[in-house]
Scaffold this active site. Structure first.
Site, mmCIF file in Angstrom:
data_model
loop_
_atom_site.group_PDB
_atom_site.id
_atom_site.type_symbol
_atom_site.label_atom_id
_atom_site.label_comp_id
_atom_site.label_asym_id
_atom_site.label_seq_id
_atom_site.Cartn_x
_atom_site.Cartn_y
_atom_site.Cartn_z
ATOM 1 N N GLY A 131 -36.083 60.503 85.658
ATOM 2 C CA GLY A 131 -37.160 60.238 86.251
ATOM 3 C C GLY A 131 -38.186 61.386 86.008
ATOM 4 O O GLY A 131 -37.857 62.318 85.480
ATOM 5 N N LYS A 186 -39.674 58.431 75.874
ATOM 6 C CA LYS A 186 -40.651 59.042 76.380
ATOM 7 C C LYS A 186 -41.260 60.441 75.807
ATOM 8 O O LYS A 186 -42.161 60.955 75.842
ATOM 9 C CB LYS A 186 -40.604 58.781 77.920
ATOM 10 C CG LYS A 186 -39.533 60.035 78.396
ATOM 11 C CD LYS A 186 -40.013 61.167 79.077
ATOM 12 C CE LYS A 186 -38.663 62.010 79.298
ATOM 13 N NZ LYS A 186 -39.261 63.455 79.712
#
Length: 327
Positions: A131, A186
């Site tokens: 996260g 990402k």
């Protein structure tokens, strides 16, 4: 509960600091200089100004970590298999949970971190810890939100109960593959966004690129899992959208900063030299190659990952690269 954290870089040290208020923590490093420095100063050169609490025990021998109830891996993905093999050779007990806080795709096999662990340590349960989380903020115990992904609901609930603290909000997910794909890609997208920002192409182009990035996450997920849809909670939750927003917008992100240097360098930036000189791991550099090769293997199109790969590994022009990002 005693937790061993493998890897004393910025991320591993930050996790050790964050969990030290509730758990007994062992922090392992393979680097003798790092071990001696932390033992002497109670500070990491990766997180200057953040004191490591005395109840964090620093170890150099990996065999001194195996009696923990759970192990958090904060090593580079390309080193994960070697570390797992070391634990296997130390006869790690089969009930010790492996929590993966590393992000990437192994270059030699194109496997996700959980797949590597399942090969080398097949008797140990695996969870993913992922996260939006900058190491320095985690080390300072500022509030943050993460996903704990595990296919065993009971184990997942137990780990959340043990790890969650006042400043840490953990969300359970059973989507182990989806969370890892988001975590890996990402970093590649952050390099791309850094290039766009470095070229001063504006926030409109930047926002469009982040949006296109989410589509590539979906493309890889559907191909790898042979599914017809992606879990919307994964895509719009902390593990994907949350991490993308953070990593692709702040220059505190190593990968975004790396891309920014490329974009602002007027074609004079030497990526390989910067990597060899730097103290930090740029996971997106390795993942760009892995993602490109995995897309080729699965016969799918991932234009952003391909463009970053060709720029970094095949000396594609910055102009051709940007045309993919903003096209």
């Amino acid at each position: 509960m005693t937790i061993s954290i493998l890897g004393a870089g910025a991320w591993g040290t930050a996790i050790a600091n964050s969990l030290s208020g509730k758990q007994n923590v062992i922090l392992w490093t393979h680097n003798k200089t790092t071990f001696e420095s932390i033992s002497r100063t109670r500070e990491s050169d990766k997180l200057l100004g953040c004191q490591i609490p005395e109840n964090v025990s620093v170890k150099l021998a990996i065999k001194e970590t195996v009696n923990a109830s759970a192990m958090i891996f904060a090593v580079p993905t390309q080193s994960l298999r070697k570390v797992c093999q070391q634990l296997h050779d130390c006869n790690l007990k089969k009930d010790v949970a492996i929590i993966l806080a590393c992000k990437g795709i192994e270059k030699s096999t194109l496997k996700l971190p959980s797949e590597i662990v399942n090969e080398v340590l097949p008797n140990n349960p695996v969870a993913i810890f992922s996260g939006p989380s900058f190491a320095i903020e985690v080390a300072k115990k500022l509030p943050y939100s993460m996903v704990l992904a595990c296919q065993d609901d009971t184990l997942g609930s137990k780990l959340i109960s043990e790890l969650q603290q006042e400043n840490i909000k953990l969300h359970f997910s059973s989507d182990v593959v989806g969370v890892q794909i988001c975590a890996a890609l990402k970093n590649v997208f952050a390099i791309a966004c850094g290039i766009v920002l470095g070229k001063k192409l504006g926030f409109n182009a930047h926002a469009a690129l982040v949006t296109k990035s989410m589509n590539e996450v979906k493309t890889l997920y559907l191909a790898k899992t042979d599914s017809v849809s992606i879990d919307i909670d994964t895509l719009l939750g902390p593990a994907c959208l949350g991490d993308l927003i953070m990593t692709c917008t702040s220059l505190n992100s190593r990968n975004l900063s790396f891309g920014f240097k490329i974009g602002s360098s007027n074609n004079s930036f030497d990526a390989q030299q910067t990597l060899s000189e730097g103290k930090s791991v740029i996971e997106g550099f390795s993942t760009a190659q892995s993602a490109f090769n995995l897309a080729e293997k699965l016969k799918i199109k991932m234009p952003i990952c391909e463009a970053v790969y060709r720029l970094l590994y095949e000396s594609a022009s910055i102009e051709d690269t940007i045309s993919v990002f903003v096209g």
